[in-house]
Design a protein around this motif. Structure first.
Motif, mmCIF file in Angstrom:
data_model
loop_
_atom_site.group_PDB
_atom_site.id
_atom_site.type_symbol
_atom_site.label_atom_id
_atom_site.label_comp_id
_atom_site.label_asym_id
_atom_site.label_seq_id
_atom_site.Cartn_x
_atom_site.Cartn_y
_atom_site.Cartn_z
ATOM 1 N N LYS A 182 0.845 -1.197 0.000
ATOM 2 C CA LYS A 182 0.000 0.000 0.000
ATOM 3 C C LYS A 182 0.887 1.257 0.000
ATOM 4 O O LYS A 182 0.651 2.200 -0.752
ATOM 5 C CB LYS A 182 -0.859 -0.042 1.263
ATOM 6 N N ILE B 75 -6.933 4.197 -2.335
ATOM 7 C CA ILE B 75 -5.815 3.381 -1.825
ATOM 8 C C ILE B 75 -5.655 3.593 -0.320
ATOM 9 O O ILE B 75 -5.492 2.645 0.441
ATOM 10 C CB ILE B 75 -4.498 3.721 -2.559
ATOM 11 N N ASN C 39 -8.124 1.562 1.551
ATOM 12 C CA ASN C 39 -8.184 0.112 1.347
ATOM 13 C C ASN C 39 -7.810 -0.662 2.604
ATOM 14 O O ASN C 39 -6.828 -0.345 3.269
ATOM 15 C CB ASN C 39 -7.233 -0.295 0.223
ATOM 16 N N GLN C 40 -8.625 -1.659 2.893
ATOM 17 C CA GLN C 40 -8.355 -2.507 4.058
ATOM 18 C C GLN C 40 -8.560 -3.960 3.653
ATOM 19 O O GLN C 40 -9.144 -4.238 2.614
ATOM 20 C CB GLN C 40 -9.343 -2.152 5.172
ATOM 21 N N LYS D 97 -7.116 -5.816 -4.388
ATOM 22 C CA LYS D 97 -7.276 -4.385 -4.120
ATOM 23 C C LYS D 97 -6.258 -3.531 -4.878
ATOM 24 O O LYS D 97 -6.552 -2.409 -5.244
ATOM 25 C CB LYS D 97 -7.155 -4.101 -2.620
ATOM 26 N N HIS E 19 -5.260 -0.946 -9.357
ATOM 27 C CA HIS E 19 -4.646 0.377 -9.228
ATOM 28 C C HIS E 19 -3.290 0.425 -9.935
ATOM 29 O O HIS E 19 -2.925 1.441 -10.527
ATOM 30 C CB HIS E 19 -4.443 0.750 -7.755
ATOM 31 N N ASP F 287 -16.727 -7.244 -1.418
ATOM 32 C CA ASP F 287 -15.337 -6.793 -1.254
ATOM 33 C C ASP F 287 -14.605 -7.571 -0.145
ATOM 34 O O ASP F 287 -13.541 -7.155 0.299
ATOM 35 C CB ASP F 287 -15.284 -5.289 -0.959
#
Ligand code: GTP
Ligand code: MG
Length: 433
Positions: free
Chosen positions: A15, A87, A90-91, A354, A358, A213
């Motif tokens: 991340k 981002i 995001n978890q 996730k 990106h 999700d």
């Protein structure tokens, strides 16, 4: 301690890395826009500063930099801002399902290492409860009807706050728990507790609203009975909406097998066979050998007791630790094995689902930016070449003019001299006459 949640830390690392890449893209875009919006005459020091030449330069700049290019880069800036926002939020999400009273809330509490969620006999959890970390010092909850942060003083107060709210089983209450009190939540993990799968007929809504999700699902079963059709049905629906969901099966309340040594091994084998065949053959979510590492025999109640003891929390509560049945060590060992495997699969899956998109978007934006700037560069080279060509032509014209002028001047001088000489002769002739 440094190896605690090692695989989960990878998620945070990725991340951070992807965020840094986007920070670079963002700085690059800002720099481009700054250049695009700058006064073009300021970019050419030494240019003749009169209004006419500034106008010429402006026209030339407009030819190189089309409005479409400026618009695209401006759009990219907004897009990149949006992606960075996503981002940062995001978890890794893990959802717990199973029949009422199988111990879903207790499993979550054991994983968190404290009594966060209400648990008890009968139908306890009556809506979806999402536990996530907060940087704030104290716990609070947010109900679907208001953005107000309601402080949570104790588990029982949380329980009564929830029952006062009169929520249906499709509501989501978010429970924010201080990250400093829970290492799992520090790693961007979100745990979703659910009402029993046997209480709601509308499983589709549940899946659409809460599961799309989710990176990992945990089916909490009661090892005293057997895998039920209601539980299977739910996961078949999940499997039809999500390809290859990551499902773990926890055969909970395994402490109740204690004292039945003769049959325990047999029951364990039965449960194992059923669970493996459910995950691999029916759901086709993994291979049979993978499935064997997704099925565990645990006692969430004992795991929680151990965690509370380890952190001396049992001392303060009125009915603290509770008892540990014989053989608890192997059940606790299995619980820890489950946690290790769970963390591995959770972070792998979350990184893949996730961040992969990106990364792809980032690559696309960088590629597009490159094309735009290359076109601008080529345009400017072309403008420069044509300016050089114009100057050369101008110089040639000037030279021709100079030569012609010199010729004209020479011939004019000759003519004048001849005329003067003629006049002189005429005058001399007249005088002599
Ligand atoms: P609902 O929220 O009502 O759907 O139930 P749940 O699945 O969340 O179960 P919960 O965690 O509330 O546990 C129900 C009861 O079972 C509680 O009294 C727990 O203490 C007990 N319990 C949970 N896990 C175990 C276990 O491993 N062994 C034993 N003996 N009891 C357990
Ligand atoms: Mg519950």
């Amino acid at each position: 301690k440094s190896t605690q949640h090692a695989s989960l830390k990878q998620f945070r690392q990725v991340k951070e890395e992807i965020n840094q890449v986007y920070a670079q893209i963002s700085a690059y875009i800002d720099e481009c826009l700054e250049f695009f919006n700058s006064d073009c005459s300021a970019n050419t020091p030494g240019a003749i500063g009169d209004a006419a030449s500034a106008k010429v330069e402006e026209a030339c700049f407009a030819r190189i930099l089309t409005p479409a290019a400026v618009q695209s880069v401006t759009d990219f800036r907004a897009k990149v801002r949006g992606i960075r926002e996503v981002i940062s939020r995001n978890q890794m999400k893990c959802a717990f399902f199973g029949r009422t009273s199988n111990g879903k809330s207790t499993v979550i509490n054991a994983m968190l290492g404290r009594k966060v969620l209400p648990s008890g006999i009968g139908h306890t959890t009556n809506c979806f409860l999402q536990v996530e970390g907060t940087s704030k010092q104290s716990a609070y909850l947010q109900t679907p009807n208001s953005s107000e942060e309601q402080p949570i003083e104790s588990v029982s107060q949380l329980g009564s706050a929830l029952s006062n709210e009169k929520m249906d089983c499709e509501s989501l209450v978010r429970v924010f728990w201080p990250k400093q009190l829970c290492s799992l939540l520090r790693e961007d993990v979100v745990l979703l507790d659910s009402p029993g799968v046997d209480v709601s007929p509308d499983l589709d809504t549940w899946i659409d609203q809460f599961c799309m999700d989710a990176d990992v699902f945990i089916l909490v079963c009661n090892s005293e009975s057997t895998l039920m059709n209601t539980e299977k049905k739910f996961f078949h629906k999940v499997g039809s909406k999500l390809s290859k969901p990551n499902v773990f099966v926890l055969n909970n309340r395994w402490d109740c097998s204690d004292g039945e040594l003769d049959s325990a091994e047999l029951v364990r084998k039965q449960h194992m066979d059923k669970s493996v065949s459910f995950l691999a053959d029916e759901l086709k979510s993994c291979t049979r050998s993978e499935a064997e590492s997704r099925v565990y025999f645990v006692s969430a109640k004992e795991a929680l007791v151990n965690r509370l003891k380890e952190t001396n929390q049992g001392l303060e509560s009125p009915s603290p630790a509770g008892s540990l049945a014989d053989g608890w060590q192997s059940r606790y060992f299995d619980f820890k094995n489950f946690e290790r495997e769970f963390e591995l699969i959770l972070s792998e899956s979350a990184i893949r689902t996730k961040f992969a998109a990106h990364a792809e978007q980032g690559r696309h934006i960088a590629g597009q930016m490159f094309s735009i700037l290359e076109a601008v560069y080529e345009g400017s080279v072309e403008e420069k070449d044509s300016a050089v060509r114009q100057r050369q032509a101008l110089q040639r014209d000037l030279e021709n003019l100079r030569v012609r002028n010199a010729k004209v001047a020479a011939s004019t001088e000759r003519d004048i001299r001849q005329t003067l000489e003629g006049i002189e002769r005429k005058v001399a002739g007249t005088l002599s006459e």
